[in-house]
Structure formats: structure tokens, C-alpha cells
Design a protein around this motif. Sequence first.
Motif, short mmCIF file in Angstrom:
data_model
loop_
_atom_site.label_atom_id
_atom_site.label_comp_id
_atom_site.label_asym_id
_atom_site.label_seq_id
_atom_site.Cartn_x
_atom_site.Cartn_y
_atom_site.Cartn_z
N ASP A 260 0.85 -1.18 0.00
CA ASP A 260 0.00 0.00 0.00
C ASP A 260 0.89 1.24 0.00
O ASP A 260 1.31 1.72 1.04
CB ASP A 260 -0.92 0.00 1.22
CG ASP A 260 -1.92 1.15 1.18
OD1 ASP A 260 -1.86 1.97 0.24
OD2 ASP A 260 -2.76 1.22 2.10
N SER A 261 1.16 1.74 -1.18
CA SER A 261 2.06 2.88 -1.35
C SER A 261 1.33 4.12 -1.83
O SER A 261 1.96 5.10 -2.24
CB SER A 261 3.16 2.51 -2.35
OG SER A 261 2.59 1.99 -3.54
N GLN A 262 0.00 4.11 -1.78
CA GLN A 262 -0.77 5.23 -2.32
C GLN A 262 -0.40 6.56 -1.65
O GLN A 262 -0.28 7.58 -2.32
CB GLN A 262 -2.26 4.97 -2.19
CG GLN A 262 -2.80 3.96 -3.17
CD GLN A 262 -4.32 3.93 -3.19
OE1 GLN A 262 -4.98 4.49 -2.31
NE2 GLN A 262 -4.89 3.30 -4.19
N HIS A 263 -0.24 6.54 -0.33
CA HIS A 263 0.00 7.79 0.40
C HIS A 263 1.31 8.43 -0.04
O HIS A 263 1.36 9.62 -0.36
CB HIS A 263 -0.01 7.53 1.90
CG HIS A 263 0.13 8.77 2.73
ND1 HIS A 263 -0.83 9.75 2.77
CD2 HIS A 263 1.14 9.20 3.53
CE1 HIS A 263 -0.45 10.73 3.56
NE2 HIS A 263 0.77 10.42 4.03
N ILE A 264 2.38 7.64 -0.07
CA ILE A 264 3.68 8.21 -0.42
C ILE A 264 3.73 8.60 -1.89
O ILE A 264 4.31 9.63 -2.25
CB ILE A 264 4.84 7.25 -0.04
CG1 ILE A 264 6.19 7.95 -0.26
CG2 ILE A 264 4.76 5.94 -0.80
CD1 ILE A 264 7.37 7.14 0.24
N ILE A 265 3.11 7.80 -2.76
CA ILE A 265 3.13 8.15 -4.18
C ILE A 265 2.33 9.42 -4.44
O ILE A 265 2.79 10.32 -5.17
CB ILE A 265 2.58 6.98 -5.03
CG1 ILE A 265 3.58 5.81 -5.01
CG2 ILE A 265 2.31 7.43 -6.46
CD1 ILE A 265 3.09 4.56 -5.70
N HIS A 266 1.16 9.55 -3.83
CA HIS A 266 0.36 10.75 -4.02
C HIS A 266 1.10 11.98 -3.50
O HIS A 266 1.15 13.02 -4.18
CB HIS A 266 -0.98 10.62 -3.30
CG HIS A 266 -1.87 11.81 -3.48
ND1 HIS A 266 -2.09 12.74 -2.49
CD2 HIS A 266 -2.57 12.25 -4.57
CE1 HIS A 266 -2.89 13.68 -2.94
NE2 HIS A 266 -3.20 13.42 -4.19
N VAL B 135 12.19 13.31 -4.50
CA VAL B 135 11.17 13.50 -3.46
C VAL B 135 10.78 12.15 -2.85
O VAL B 135 10.66 12.03 -1.62
CB VAL B 135 9.94 14.22 -4.03
CG1 VAL B 135 8.81 14.29 -3.00
CG2 VAL B 135 10.31 15.63 -4.51
N PHE B 136 10.59 11.15 -3.69
CA PHE B 136 10.17 9.85 -3.19
C PHE B 136 11.18 9.28 -2.21
O PHE B 136 10.81 8.79 -1.13
CB PHE B 136 9.96 8.88 -4.35
CG PHE B 136 9.36 7.56 -3.95
CD1 PHE B 136 7.99 7.38 -3.93
CD2 PHE B 136 10.17 6.50 -3.57
CE1 PHE B 136 7.43 6.17 -3.54
CE2 PHE B 136 9.62 5.28 -3.18
CZ PHE B 136 8.25 5.11 -3.18
N HIS B 137 12.44 9.34 -2.55
CA HIS B 137 13.46 8.76 -1.66
C HIS B 137 13.59 9.57 -0.36
O HIS B 137 13.89 9.00 0.69
CB HIS B 137 14.78 8.65 -2.39
CG HIS B 137 14.77 7.59 -3.45
ND1 HIS B 137 14.53 6.25 -3.17
CD2 HIS B 137 14.91 7.66 -4.80
CE1 HIS B 137 14.55 5.56 -4.29
NE2 HIS B 137 14.76 6.39 -5.29
N GLY C 68 12.04 8.06 3.92
CA GLY C 68 12.69 8.08 5.22
C GLY C 68 11.81 8.63 6.33
O GLY C 68 12.22 8.64 7.49
N ASP C 69 10.61 9.08 6.00
CA ASP C 69 9.68 9.65 6.98
C ASP C 69 8.68 8.58 7.39
O ASP C 69 7.93 8.07 6.55
CB ASP C 69 8.96 10.85 6.33
CG ASP C 69 7.99 11.54 7.28
OD1 ASP C 69 7.70 11.00 8.36
OD2 ASP C 69 7.50 12.63 6.91
N PRO C 70 8.61 8.22 8.68
CA PRO C 70 7.66 7.18 9.12
C PRO C 70 6.21 7.49 8.75
O PRO C 70 5.40 6.57 8.61
CB PRO C 70 7.85 7.15 10.63
CG PRO C 70 9.23 7.67 10.86
CD PRO C 70 9.46 8.69 9.79
N ALA C 71 5.88 8.77 8.59
CA ALA C 71 4.51 9.13 8.22
C ALA C 71 4.14 8.62 6.83
O ALA C 71 2.95 8.53 6.50
CB ALA C 71 4.33 10.64 8.28
N HIS C 72 5.13 8.30 6.03
CA HIS C 72 4.89 7.82 4.67
C HIS C 72 5.27 6.36 4.50
O HIS C 72 5.56 5.91 3.39
CB HIS C 72 5.66 8.68 3.67
CG HIS C 72 5.21 10.11 3.63
ND1 HIS C 72 4.02 10.50 3.04
CD2 HIS C 72 5.78 11.23 4.12
CE1 HIS C 72 3.89 11.81 3.16
NE2 HIS C 72 4.93 12.28 3.81
#
Length: 227
Positions: free
Chosen positions: A16-22, A77-79, A83-87
Motif C-alpha cells: 500500500d504505497s498510495q499515500h507516499i506516491i500521491h 522526493v520519493f526517496h 525516510g519519513d515514518p509518516a509515509h
Amino acid sequence: MTQHLVLFDVDGTLVDSQHIIHATLVETLARHGREPLDRAFMLGGVGLSLIPAMRRLLGPEADEALVAAAAGTYREVFHRLRGDPAHAELLFPGAAEVVAGLAARGDVVLGIVTGKTRRGIDYILDRFGWRAAFATVQTAEDAPSKPDPGMVLLAMAATGFRADATLVVGDTSWDMTMARAAGAGAVGVAWGNHTPDMLREGGAQRVIDRFEDLAALVGAPLTAEAS
């Protein structure tokens, strides 16, 4: 015992990568002077390799220099956000159990076909302890972008499987079209980035609502569902 090759997409299927990709797409657009687009449209390009995804996002008026620059911004930006636990990227319910269960079966070989780069999928394999689970891993660096069948064909060649013994599991119409173009079976998952109707239009022969339903489809005859 008949052997079967099961090839998984990653983003939207296992992870589930929707949050970080968006979040990455929103920041990428902003840094290139663009407003955010509809969330569903933005996530609808997940599964494509990065350059085609950026071309789709920026529209037909964007030149190739802008597309390439946006792709570079996206990677940066993605990388950083990773590193942010929120993502944090999490597994979908049942993903770990299904991968473990299929990997333990004597009649199944597992593989990955992903629009991620090799660096991106290495992170996922290491994070979830999946190095030994997947016999073949095909990425955006190995073949043309989905829906081209190249990744599936490479996976079959690497493992010695024919198309009629191969099943692709994914969350987008790109995955389904890729699978059918390679002659493989196509199973869509309903929890990802494309709707069940989009999956069926792309060629899905089954759409599952729970990962637990996948095991029974491996090796079973598949016929296309009505869209």
C-alpha cells in the motif's frame, strides 16, 4: 505435479504505497509550477514506468525535457519521503501470508513484475524479507513499460515457464493487458489503483476482493468475467 508461475505487481497489489506516491506526485507537480490533479487520476498512472507516468501526468503539451526533469524530481522526493515514518509503505492485509503460503507450495514459483526501478524493488524485498521468496524479479529497467508484455516474457524465460502455466496478479489495467498480451492468466485485485471495471476492461479474468481468494485460482481454469 504441474508447476505454476505466479507473477506479482508490487505497488497497489502487495504494498500500500498510495499515500507516499500521491504526496510525491503533489510535490513534484508543485516544484514544476503545476497544481495538483484529481487524486484518482494521479494514482491511475501507478504501475507505468516513471517516464510514461510523468508524461501522462503532465499532459501532451509537456516536452521531453520537462518530462525528464519531473521524473528526476519524483525520484528525489520519493526517496526523501521514504525516510519519513509518516509515509511508511505497508503490506496489504493478507499479502505476507499469501506470499509465504504460495512460496511454500511445491507446485508454485513466484516472481515480480513491477514498474519500480531495481533500487526501489530491492528496498521492498529487503524490508519484508522476500529475497528468497521470488525466483525472478523484472523491473522498469529490464523491459518496456507496462502494458508491454516484456516483463512477463522475461520472467517466463528466466524460469522456464510457458504462458499457459503463468498467472499475473495486479491492481491496474496495465497489469491485466500486459498479462494477456503475453498469453498469461490475469487476476486483478480490487483494493488497488484501478477499479474492478477498469481491471476487467484491461483483460482481467478474475477480480478478487481478498488476498485469501488467490491460492484457489493458481492452476484453476480462468475465463474472462463480464465487465
